[in-house]
Every structure is written in structure tokens, then in C-alpha cells.
Design a protein around this motif. Structure first.
Motif, short mmCIF file in Angstrom:
data_model
loop_
_atom_site.label_atom_id
_atom_site.label_comp_id
_atom_site.label_asym_id
_atom_site.label_seq_id
_atom_site.Cartn_x
_atom_site.Cartn_y
_atom_site.Cartn_z
N THR A 62 25.66 -10.89 -11.95
CA THR A 62 26.70 -10.47 -11.00
C THR A 62 27.27 -11.69 -10.31
OG1 THR A 62 25.60 -8.35 -10.61
CG2 THR A 62 27.16 -9.08 -8.95
N ALA A 63 28.60 -11.68 -10.14
CA ALA A 63 29.27 -12.74 -9.38
C ALA A 63 30.36 -12.11 -8.53
CB ALA A 63 29.86 -13.80 -10.31
N ALA A 64 30.70 -12.77 -7.44
CA ALA A 64 31.69 -12.21 -6.52
C ALA A 64 32.63 -13.29 -6.01
CB ALA A 64 31.00 -11.53 -5.34
N VAL A 65 33.90 -12.89 -5.80
CA VAL A 65 34.94 -13.76 -5.25
C VAL A 65 35.56 -13.05 -4.04
CG1 VAL A 65 37.23 -14.76 -5.69
CG2 VAL A 65 35.46 -14.85 -7.46
N VAL A 66 35.80 -13.80 -2.99
CA VAL A 66 36.49 -13.22 -1.82
C VAL A 66 38.00 -13.26 -2.08
CG1 VAL A 66 36.99 -13.46 0.64
CG2 VAL A 66 34.67 -13.87 -0.21
N LYS A 67 38.65 -12.12 -1.97
CA LYS A 67 40.09 -12.02 -2.23
C LYS A 67 40.88 -12.69 -1.11
CE LYS A 67 44.20 -9.79 -2.94
NZ LYS A 67 45.40 -9.70 -2.10
N ASP A 68 41.70 -13.64 -1.47
CA ASP A 68 42.51 -14.41 -0.52
C ASP A 68 43.97 -14.05 -0.73
OD1 ASP A 68 43.79 -16.22 1.08
OD2 ASP A 68 43.05 -18.01 0.04
N GLY A 69 44.57 -13.39 0.26
CA GLY A 69 45.97 -12.98 0.14
C GLY A 69 46.96 -14.07 0.53
N GLY A 70 46.47 -15.27 0.85
CA GLY A 70 47.38 -16.33 1.27
C GLY A 70 47.99 -16.01 2.62
N ASP A 71 49.26 -16.40 2.81
CA ASP A 71 49.93 -16.16 4.08
C ASP A 71 50.65 -14.81 4.11
OD1 ASP A 71 49.14 -18.43 5.40
OD2 ASP A 71 50.79 -19.65 4.64
N ASP A 72 50.33 -13.95 3.14
CA ASP A 72 50.87 -12.61 3.16
C ASP A 72 49.72 -11.63 2.93
OD1 ASP A 72 52.74 -10.60 3.33
OD2 ASP A 72 53.21 -10.63 1.19
N PRO A 73 48.72 -11.65 3.82
CA PRO A 73 47.53 -10.84 3.59
C PRO A 73 47.85 -9.35 3.61
CG PRO A 73 47.52 -11.71 5.82
CD PRO A 73 48.66 -12.37 5.11
N ASP A 74 47.28 -8.63 2.63
CA ASP A 74 47.45 -7.17 2.59
C ASP A 74 46.12 -6.52 2.93
OD1 ASP A 74 45.88 -7.51 0.38
OD2 ASP A 74 47.43 -6.98 -1.08
N ALA A 75 46.01 -5.24 2.65
CA ALA A 75 44.80 -4.50 3.02
C ALA A 75 43.56 -5.05 2.34
CB ALA A 75 44.99 -3.02 2.68
N THR A 76 43.73 -5.69 1.17
CA THR A 76 42.56 -6.18 0.43
C THR A 76 42.19 -7.62 0.77
OG1 THR A 76 43.94 -6.89 -1.45
CG2 THR A 76 43.07 -4.64 -1.51
N HIS A 77 42.94 -8.25 1.66
CA HIS A 77 42.64 -9.63 2.04
C HIS A 77 41.23 -9.71 2.62
CE1 HIS A 77 43.28 -13.71 3.47
NE2 HIS A 77 42.95 -13.34 4.69
N GLY A 78 40.40 -10.60 2.09
CA GLY A 78 39.04 -10.76 2.57
C GLY A 78 38.02 -9.85 1.90
N ALA A 79 38.49 -8.96 1.03
CA ALA A 79 37.56 -8.07 0.33
C ALA A 79 36.75 -8.85 -0.70
CB ALA A 79 38.33 -6.94 -0.35
N LEU A 80 35.53 -8.38 -0.95
CA LEU A 80 34.66 -9.00 -1.94
C LEU A 80 34.90 -8.30 -3.28
CD1 LEU A 80 32.49 -11.25 -1.75
CD2 LEU A 80 30.78 -9.40 -1.69
N ILE A 81 35.36 -9.06 -4.27
CA ILE A 81 35.60 -8.51 -5.60
C ILE A 81 34.42 -8.91 -6.48
CG2 ILE A 81 37.24 -8.30 -7.50
CD1 ILE A 81 38.39 -7.51 -4.73
N VAL A 82 33.65 -7.93 -6.91
CA VAL A 82 32.37 -8.17 -7.58
C VAL A 82 32.46 -7.76 -9.05
CG1 VAL A 82 29.90 -7.67 -7.57
CG2 VAL A 82 31.19 -7.68 -5.41
#
Length: 372
Positions: A62-82
Motif C-alpha cells: 500500500t502507498a499513499a499520496v496527499v492530493k495537492d490542488g495547487g492554488d485552486d484547491p477543491d473539495a479533495t485538496h489534502g485528501a489521502l489517495i491510497v
């Protein structure tokens, strides 16, 4: 002089899922914890993602990446995508959604009913990531990939997913791999997707609104229509109307308030506050046509906001003004798409009072006026 800041791009949930998958499979094969993963985005750019976590045990990694929306963050900004990978008993790459990834329950989306809401481009990115790693280590094995998003079900409540029939979590999205800051493309795409769902669910009549409050009033006005028929178009009036015609939707009802619909009546089809000013001369001419006194017409010409004009007309009992304004909106909408639709317009106050309504059929002069 003011220096214009360069806005930082972000990455889609699809890109994050592909990078996490590559790292997890690499860890499974090598038995080594990964700290980053490099993938090629659909636009051709090569990007390295840092991992939030990576682990393996037995036949699973298992590996995970934190979703980075850049300077236009949406609802998923900061979510952990596993991504959790394991060996499959059959050849190929088998992709599914786990916790926090929605499942499609209605037709009209790019993913069939019953499948995890992982769109086609992210699926292809995940397959490519898997095949790249397998080729690197000379392996020919089937791989199971399960994408999950802890807390995704709660995040999805801030998106259109429930309306679109995507239940239980967010969607894994992206066509280019990057999120362009303050891009209108994502919003336009959501409008098209919502209209496609409406059509696929048999809606021949849709109601397009400028926001959540106007949608609430629209649902009260059209209680017989299913939820899929209500589309938040935001400021994209002309774009939405054209998509309705392209998709063969026959009846379009526009519901909104004085400010934005005063612009629509003038033929302005992008109604953002910065797109075009309200033409008070136009509104004054309508007031005169509606029989307002010369003093009231002059007051309209000197007003500060369209809402203020609405208040003036209400106080004067000049309901004809709102009928004329709704008619002008219908004419402008039909002119924008070149006819071929039946268009209705309803204008409301902030507290939900309907000021006026008009219906126009295919550019005819037959107008059904239904004031409040």
C-alpha cells in the motif's frame, strides 16, 4: 508596480492514484519501502510525487499520496489517495475502488453503472503505471489495484457526486493530470456531466440555476421534476444553454435573481460580477415600458444595483416590469442558441418570493406570463 503572482498548479486525484499505484507495486516486487514515485502525465509532463506512506506485507503493498490542488484547491485538496496492490489470479490490471471512492448508480457517466467512480483517463494512467513497473522487472503477472480515499464519503458531500448518482465517496478524476488554478474548464465539465446524467435518466426538461439558493427555489417551483433535472450552471449561462441544445433537451427553465438575470436579459451570457456591468439604462427603459412613473424611471437609471431596482419595482407594485424582464431573458437565451428550445425564466428575491415568470417557445412571440 504590483507583481502578478504566478499561480501554482496542482495534480488531479487520477495522477495521485497512478503515482501511489506505481510506488505500491514497486514496493511489492522489491520488498523496499518507497519514498516517491515518478509518472508521466497525460499532457506529457514527467512528475515525481512524494509519498505520505508506503508499506507491504506478504502479497500486498500500500502507498499513499496527499492530493495537492495547487492554488485552486477543491473539495479533495489534502485528501489521502491510497493504492493497495496485490497479485491477481488472472492476467491484466484489475482496478476497483475501496473506502471513500464512490460507486456509479445512474447512467450517463463515463463509467458504467455498478463500477467504482474511477474515470477512464485515471484508469489508463493506473494501467500504464502497473505495466511500466512489470516491464521494468520483467514480470508477466496479473495485478489487483484498489484505490481508496479515507474520509472520501464525507468529502463527496461537498461535490456534485450525490446528484450525479455517485454514492459512497469521491470520484477519481482528471484528463490532463494537472489542476489549472482558477480554471473554468472543471466547472464547465461538471455542467456537461450533469446534463448528460439528466438526459440519460430521461429528463426532457431541465432547470438551470445560478447557485444553491436559486436551485432551492427552483425545486419548490418544479416539484414534479427529478433531482437530476436541476443543474447549477453558476455564471455559465450561454455555455449551459448551448449544451442543452446540443444534447437535445427540449425544455429549459432558468431560475435566478435580479442581479445576474438583469445581465442575461441584455444578452450577457457570462454573468460573473466582473464580466459586464448591469445596464441601468436598459432596466429604466423596461420600467418605462411597464408603465412606471417618470420619477421611478429616473430612479432606476440612477440605481446602484439590480436588486435595488427590483425593490423599487416591488414597492411601486409594478409587476409588469418583472414579466418584461423575464421575457427579455427568454428572448436572449433563444437568440444565444438560435432557437430550437422552449425556454422559461423565473426571477426570485433572496428570500424566495417569485417576482415574475415567462415562457417562450422556440423563439415565437407567444409568451406565457405567470407573475408571482
Amino acid at each position: 508596480m504590483e507583481t502578478k503572482k504566478t499561480l501554482r498548479e496542482g495534480y488531479t486525484t487520477g495522477s495521485c492514484a497512478a503515482a501511489a499505484t506505481k510506488a505500491a507495486l514497486t514496493a511489492l516486487i522489491t520488498g523496499q519501502v518507497q519514498t516517491d514515485a515518478t509518472i508521466r502525465l497525460p499532457i506529457g509532463r514527467v512528475v515525481t510525487f512524494s509519498l505520505a506512506s508506503c508499506s507491504f506485507e506478504g502479497e500486498t503493498a500500500t502507498a499513499a499520496v496527499v492530493k495537492d490542488g495547487g492554488d485552486d484547491p477543491d473539495a479533495t485538496h489534502g485528501a489521502l489517495i491510497v493504492s493497495t496492490v496485490s497479485w491477481a489470479s488472472s492476467p491484466g490490471v484489475h482496478i476497483d475502488g475501496g473506502e471513500g471512492v464512490g460507486r456509479v448508480t445512474k447512467p450517463g457517466l463515463p463509467v458504467p453503472v455498478g463500477e467504482a467512480a474511477i474515470n477512464p483517463v485515471p484508469r489508463q494512467m493506473i494501467r500504464e503505471a502497473v505495466n511500466e513497473v512489470l516491464a521494468q522487472y520483467g514480470l508477466h503477472r496479473g495485478v489487483n489495484v484498489v484505490i481508496s480515499v479515507p474520509g472520501g464519503e464525507e468529502i463527496a458531500k461537498k461535490t456534485l457526486n450525490p446528484r450525479l448518482g455517485i454514492m459512497g465517496g469521491i470520484s477519481i478524476l482528471g484528463t490532463r493530470g494537472i489542476v489549472v488554478p482558477f480554471s473554468t474548464a472543471a466547472y464547465r465539465a461538471s455542467i456537461v456531466q450533469a446534463l448528460q446524467v439528466a438526459k440519460a435518466n430521461g429528463c426532457r426538461h431541465v432547470v438551470i440555476t445560478t447557485g444553491g439558493r436559486s436551485e432551492k427555489y427552483a425545486m419548490q417551483e418544479y416539484p414534479h421534476l427529478p433531482e437530476e433535472a436541476f443543474i447549477e450552471m453558476g455564471d455559465f449561462v450561454g455555455f449551459t444553454l448551448k449544451q442543452c441544445k446540443r444534447l437535445g433537451i427540449k425544455m429549459v427553465s432558468m431560475v435566478g435573481m435580479m442581479g445576474k438575470f438583469s445581465k442575461v436579459a441584455q444578452g450577457v451570457m457570462m454573468v460573473h460580477s466582473k464580466s459586464a456591468p448591469v445596464d441601468f439604462g436598459f432596466l429604466a427603459a423596461l420600467a418605462e415600458q411597464a408603465g412606471a412613473s417618470s420619477a421611478l424611471v429616473a430612479a432606476v437609471r440612477g440605481a446602484n444595483t439590480a436588486a435595488q431596482v427590483g425593490d423599487m419595482m416591488q414597492e411601486a407594485g409594478c409587476t409588469k416590469f418583472f414579466e418584461l424582464l423575464c421575457e427579455a431573458c427568454c428572448r436572449a437565451a433563444l437568440n444565444e442558441v438560435g432557437g430550437g428550445l422552449t425556454v422559461a425564466t423565473s426571477i426570485y428575491t433572496l428570500n424566495g418570493q417569485r417576482l415574475g415568470k415567462a415562457v417562450q417557445i422556440d423563439g415565437d412571440d407567444e409568451t406565457d406570463r405567470r407573475g408571482s
